[in-house]
Motif scaffolding. Structure first.
Motif, PDB file in Angstrom:
ATOM      1  N   ALA A   1       1.196  -1.110   0.110  1.00 53.04           N
ATOM      2  CA  ALA A   1      -0.459   0.069  -0.089  1.00 53.04           C
ATOM      3  C   ALA A   1       0.481   1.158   0.016  1.00 53.04           C
ATOM      4  O   ALA A   1       0.708   1.932  -0.430  1.00 53.04           O
ATOM      5  CB  ALA A   1      -0.951  -0.173   1.256  1.00 53.04           C
ATOM      6  N   ALA A   2       2.190   0.969   0.714  1.00 51.55           N
ATOM      7  CA  ALA A   2       2.615   1.884   0.602  1.00 51.55           C
ATOM      8  C   ALA A   2       3.806   1.984  -0.616  1.00 51.55           C
ATOM      9  O   ALA A   2       3.584   3.876  -1.388  1.00 51.55           O
ATOM     10  CB  ALA A   2       4.177   2.041   1.969  1.00 51.55           C
ATOM     11  N   PHE A   3       3.692   1.520  -1.247  1.00 51.76           N
ATOM     12  CA  PHE A   3       5.151   1.277  -2.240  1.00 51.76           C
ATOM     13  C   PHE A   3       3.614   2.299  -3.461  1.00 51.76           C
ATOM     14  O   PHE A   3       4.169   3.141  -4.433  1.00 51.76           O
ATOM     15  CB  PHE A   3       4.912   0.053  -2.893  1.00 51.76           C
ATOM     16  CG  PHE A   3       5.228   0.297  -4.927  1.00 51.76           C
ATOM     17  CD1 PHE A   3       7.196   0.320  -5.019  1.00 51.76           C
ATOM     18  CD2 PHE A   3       5.024  -0.327  -5.272  1.00 51.76           C
ATOM     19  CE1 PHE A   3       7.218   0.268  -6.073  1.00 51.76           C
ATOM     20  CE2 PHE A   3       5.385  -0.465  -7.045  1.00 51.76           C
ATOM     21  CZ  PHE A   3       6.297   0.125  -7.112  1.00 51.76           C
ATOM     22  N   ALA A   4       2.651   1.819  -3.235  1.00 50.69           N
ATOM     23  CA  ALA A   4       1.034   1.735  -4.647  1.00 50.69           C
ATOM     24  C   ALA A   4       1.339   3.263  -4.029  1.00 50.69           C
ATOM     25  O   ALA A   4       1.128   4.752  -5.217  1.00 50.69           O
ATOM     26  CB  ALA A   4       0.214   1.449  -4.750  1.00 50.69           C
ATOM     27  N   GLY A   5       0.638   3.803  -2.899  1.00 54.40           N
ATOM     28  CA  GLY A   5       0.312   5.192  -2.829  1.00 54.40           C
ATOM     29  C   GLY A   5       1.769   5.819  -2.240  1.00 54.40           C
ATOM     30  O   GLY A   5       1.588   7.116  -2.826  1.00 54.40           O
TER      31      GLY A   5
ATOM     32  N   LYS B   1       3.783  10.889  -9.474  1.00 50.89           N
ATOM     33  CA  LYS B   1       3.353  11.098 -10.476  1.00 50.89           C
ATOM     34  C   LYS B   1       1.962  11.409 -10.459  1.00 50.89           C
ATOM     35  O   LYS B   1       2.225  12.954 -11.832  1.00 50.89           O
ATOM     36  CB  LYS B   1       2.181   9.699 -11.069  1.00 50.89           C
ATOM     37  CG  LYS B   1       3.582   8.179 -11.685  1.00 50.89           C
ATOM     38  CD  LYS B   1       5.000   8.621 -11.771  1.00 50.89           C
ATOM     39  CE  LYS B   1       3.957   8.832 -13.899  1.00 50.89           C
ATOM     40  NZ  LYS B   1       5.592   9.689 -14.834  1.00 50.89           N
ATOM     41  N   PHE B   2       0.881  11.441 -10.058  1.00 50.12           N
ATOM     42  CA  PHE B   2      -0.046  12.351  -9.661  1.00 50.12           C
ATOM     43  C   PHE B   2       0.676  13.483  -9.677  1.00 50.12           C
ATOM     44  O   PHE B   2      -0.227  14.401 -10.009  1.00 50.12           O
ATOM     45  CB  PHE B   2      -1.050  12.041  -9.040  1.00 50.12           C
ATOM     46  CG  PHE B   2      -1.509  10.915  -9.378  1.00 50.12           C
ATOM     47  CD1 PHE B   2      -1.643  10.070 -11.242  1.00 50.12           C
ATOM     48  CD2 PHE B   2      -2.787   9.609  -9.013  1.00 50.12           C
ATOM     49  CE1 PHE B   2      -2.621   9.801 -11.359  1.00 50.12           C
ATOM     50  CE2 PHE B   2      -3.220   9.303  -9.157  1.00 50.12           C
ATOM     51  CZ  PHE B   2      -3.259   8.863 -10.332  1.00 50.12           C
ATOM     52  N   PHE B   3       1.334  14.161  -8.778  1.00 51.41           N
ATOM     53  CA  PHE B   3       1.985  15.332  -8.301  1.00 51.41           C
ATOM     54  C   PHE B   3       3.141  15.696  -8.923  1.00 51.41           C
ATOM     55  O   PHE B   3       3.511  16.657  -8.487  1.00 51.41           O
ATOM     56  CB  PHE B   3       1.539  15.618  -6.342  1.00 51.41           C
ATOM     57  CG  PHE B   3       1.006  15.559  -5.920  1.00 51.41           C
ATOM     58  CD1 PHE B   3       0.005  16.188  -5.884  1.00 51.41           C
ATOM     59  CD2 PHE B   3      -0.013  14.052  -5.932  1.00 51.41           C
ATOM     60  CE1 PHE B   3      -1.513  16.599  -4.972  1.00 51.41           C
ATOM     61  CE2 PHE B   3      -1.093  14.371  -4.649  1.00 51.41           C
ATOM     62  CZ  PHE B   3      -1.833  15.527  -4.557  1.00 51.41           C
ATOM     63  N   ASP B   4       3.542  15.102  -9.771  1.00 52.07           N
ATOM     64  CA  ASP B   4       4.723  15.162 -10.702  1.00 52.07           C
ATOM     65  C   ASP B   4       5.652  16.064  -9.558  1.00 52.07           C
ATOM     66  O   ASP B   4       6.330  17.002  -9.380  1.00 52.07           O
ATOM     67  CB  ASP B   4       4.435  16.819 -11.923  1.00 52.07           C
ATOM     68  CG  ASP B   4       5.673  16.592 -12.295  1.00 52.07           C
ATOM     69  OD1 ASP B   4       6.397  15.950 -12.798  1.00 52.07           O
ATOM     70  OD2 ASP B   4       5.866  16.962 -13.363  1.00 52.07           O
ATOM     71  N   ILE B   5       5.891  15.420  -8.738  1.00 55.12           N
ATOM     72  CA  ILE B   5       7.166  15.337  -7.812  1.00 55.12           C
ATOM     73  C   ILE B   5       8.674  15.385  -8.004  1.00 55.12           C
ATOM     74  O   ILE B   5       9.193  14.409  -9.142  1.00 55.12           O
ATOM     75  CB  ILE B   5       7.127  14.730  -6.874  1.00 55.12           C
ATOM     76  CG1 ILE B   5       5.940  13.940  -5.807  1.00 55.12           C
ATOM     77  CG2 ILE B   5       8.500  14.447  -5.717  1.00 55.12           C
ATOM     78  CD1 ILE B   5       5.675  13.585  -4.501  1.00 55.12           C
ATOM     79  N   GLN B   6       8.822  16.128  -8.248  1.00 56.63           N
ATOM     80  CA  GLN B   6      11.133  16.635  -8.865  1.00 56.63           C
ATOM     81  C   GLN B   6      11.911  16.443  -7.609  1.00 56.63           C
ATOM     82  O   GLN B   6      11.546  17.329  -7.105  1.00 56.63           O
ATOM     83  CB  GLN B   6      10.732  18.238  -9.439  1.00 56.63           C
ATOM     84  CG  GLN B   6       9.925  18.296 -10.487  1.00 56.63           C
ATOM     85  CD  GLN B   6      10.369  17.732 -11.627  1.00 56.63           C
ATOM     86  OE1 GLN B   6      11.238  16.770 -12.240  1.00 56.63           O
ATOM     87  NE2 GLN B   6       8.819  16.396 -12.486  1.00 56.63           N
ATOM     88  N   VAL B   7      12.909  15.652  -8.261  1.00 58.92           N
ATOM     89  CA  VAL B   7      14.049  15.150  -7.003  1.00 58.92           C
ATOM     90  C   VAL B   7      15.098  16.231  -7.136  1.00 58.92           C
ATOM     91  O   VAL B   7      15.331  16.201  -8.695  1.00 58.92           O
ATOM     92  CB  VAL B   7      14.079  13.504  -6.633  1.00 58.92           C
ATOM     93  CG1 VAL B   7      15.326  13.835  -5.715  1.00 58.92           C
ATOM     94  CG2 VAL B   7      12.843  13.249  -7.184  1.00 58.92           C
ATOM     95  N   GLY B   8      15.222  17.316  -6.356  1.00 56.50           N
ATOM     96  CA  GLY B   8      16.409  18.354  -6.677  1.00 56.50           C
ATOM     97  C   GLY B   8      17.587  17.251  -5.841  1.00 56.50           C
ATOM     98  O   GLY B   8      17.592  16.460  -4.744  1.00 56.50           O
ATOM     99  N   ASN B   9      18.460  18.126  -5.557  1.00 61.58           N
ATOM    100  CA  ASN B   9      19.590  17.742  -5.441  1.00 61.58           C
ATOM    101  C   ASN B   9      19.576  17.973  -3.904  1.00 61.58           C
ATOM    102  O   ASN B   9      20.362  16.653  -3.197  1.00 61.58           O
ATOM    103  CB  ASN B   9      21.229  18.377  -5.089  1.00 61.58           C
ATOM    104  CG  ASN B   9      21.505  18.326  -7.209  1.00 61.58           C
ATOM    105  OD1 ASN B   9      21.322  16.827  -7.598  1.00 61.58           O
ATOM    106  ND2 ASN B   9      21.926  18.908  -7.740  1.00 61.58           N
ATOM    107  N   ARG B  10      18.663  18.805  -2.769  1.00 60.85           N
ATOM    108  CA  ARG B  10      18.794  19.262  -1.340  1.00 60.85           C
ATOM    109  C   ARG B  10      17.782  17.990  -1.007  1.00 60.85           C
ATOM    110  O   ARG B  10      18.334  17.889  -0.358  1.00 60.85           O
ATOM    111  CB  ARG B  10      18.156  20.550  -1.638  1.00 60.85           C
ATOM    112  CG  ARG B  10      18.788  21.434  -1.916  1.00 60.85           C
ATOM    113  CD  ARG B  10      18.266  22.780  -0.711  1.00 60.85           C
ATOM    114  NE  ARG B  10      19.371  23.658  -1.511  1.00 60.85           N
ATOM    115  CZ  ARG B  10      18.187  24.916  -1.011  1.00 60.85           C
ATOM    116  NH1 ARG B  10      17.868  25.340  -0.264  1.00 60.85           N
ATOM    117  NH2 ARG B  10      19.418  26.069  -1.354  1.00 60.85           N
TER     118      ARG B  10
END
Length: 287
Positions: free
Chosen positions: A167-171, A177-186
């Motif tokens: 459930a944690a994986f799916a969530g 994907k839905f919130f289009d999270i961008q991973v930054g260096n920080r």
């Protein structure tokens, strides 16, 4: 671990051209033919050489490799669970034998998995065989650990942890994907630092425990619950880093073998989440 991937860190781009540090110029990749101006190297009637192509990493290849890796983990865990007998009151010879088997499986599985995880993390060229060997040993450790929690806490605690993990994986995937999270260096630096911090605190707790002075990080009190909850949150952050690696890797056209690197990372993150969920559920039962 992702930094060990030469392709992911910019030494090759998505168009197959090899890049070199220093001037940022691109050169023809391996397999590309260059015209020769030396007549002695010319040949007549020779068939053209076909460059060897490498299939790119895709979402499907990552899903397949991750599914196979998790299947090995589950199969090894189930086999270990069935091999180790139940421990009733701990006084009979059978109970003592089963307890010894459980301890041996936990020690060998976790120790071997830790060694292979270090090897896989520092290898530049990922090895599918080593990833699957890690999965098998991790499954042995998880089978013994799950057996222990089931015997002492029962009431479906293992199945609840398994369901909670997926459930944690799916969530996390849906949120990414839905919130289009961008991973930054920080963010990446924070997650890596937090992971090393938790590993360091865990080792310190183990050493202090040997001298009878534990901090309580592995206990069933408030400190143990806080540490397990922090580990669960960190596991979710690790999944976000995994998704970012897969997405950027597919976009950059990494070789298909890098799918095994993604499968290894996802397996580690899921195991991390599962073990912390087991601890949280056990502490919440207040026994």
């Amino acid at each position: 671990m992702f930094r060990r991937s030469a392709e992911f860190n910019g030494t090759a781009n998505a168009y197959g051209n090899q890049t070199y540090a220093g001037n940022g110029a691109t050169y023809q990749g391996y397999g590309a033919q260059q015209a020769s101006t030396d007549p002695s190297t010319w040949s007549v009637g020779a068939p053209p050489t076909t460059p060897v192509s490498t299939a790119p990493m895709t979402i499907d290849s990552v899903v397949q490799k991750t599914g196979l890796t998790l299947l090995v983990v589950i199969a090894a865990a189930v086999a270990t669970w069935l091999y180790i007998g139940d421990i009733q009151n701990g006084t009979t010879l059978a109970d003592q034998t089963n307890a010894a088997q459980l301890s041996a499986a936990l020690l060998i599985g976790s120790g071997g998995a830790f060694i292979l995880s270090m090897v896989n993390s520092f290898k530049r060229v990922i090895s599918p065989a080593l990833v699957l060997a890690f999965a098998a040993l991790e499954g042995v450790a998880l089978g013994a650990l799950s057996k222990f929690f089931d015997m002492y806490f029962g009431d479906g605690i293992v199945m609840q942890a398994v369901i909670g993990t997926f459930a944690a994986f799916a969530g996390t995937l849906a949120t990414y994907k839905f919130f289009d999270i961008q991973v930054g260096n920080r963010f990446r630096t924070f997650v890596i630092a937090a992971m090393f911090g938790m590993v360091g605190l865990s080792l310190l707790e183990m050493v202090l425990g040997l001298f009878g002075m534990p901090i309580g990080l592995f206990g069933t009190g408030g400190m143990g619950l806080l540490f397990a909850a922090a580990g669960l949150v960190l596991g979710v952050f690790m999944l976000i880093l995994d998704f970012d690696f897969v997405e950027n890797g597919v976009r950059a056209g990494l070789p298909e073998r890098e799918s095994w690197r993604a499968a290894f990372a996802l397996t580690v993150s899921l195991v991390w989440i599962y073990t912390n969920l087991l601890r949280i559920l056990a502490i919440m039962r207040g026994d």
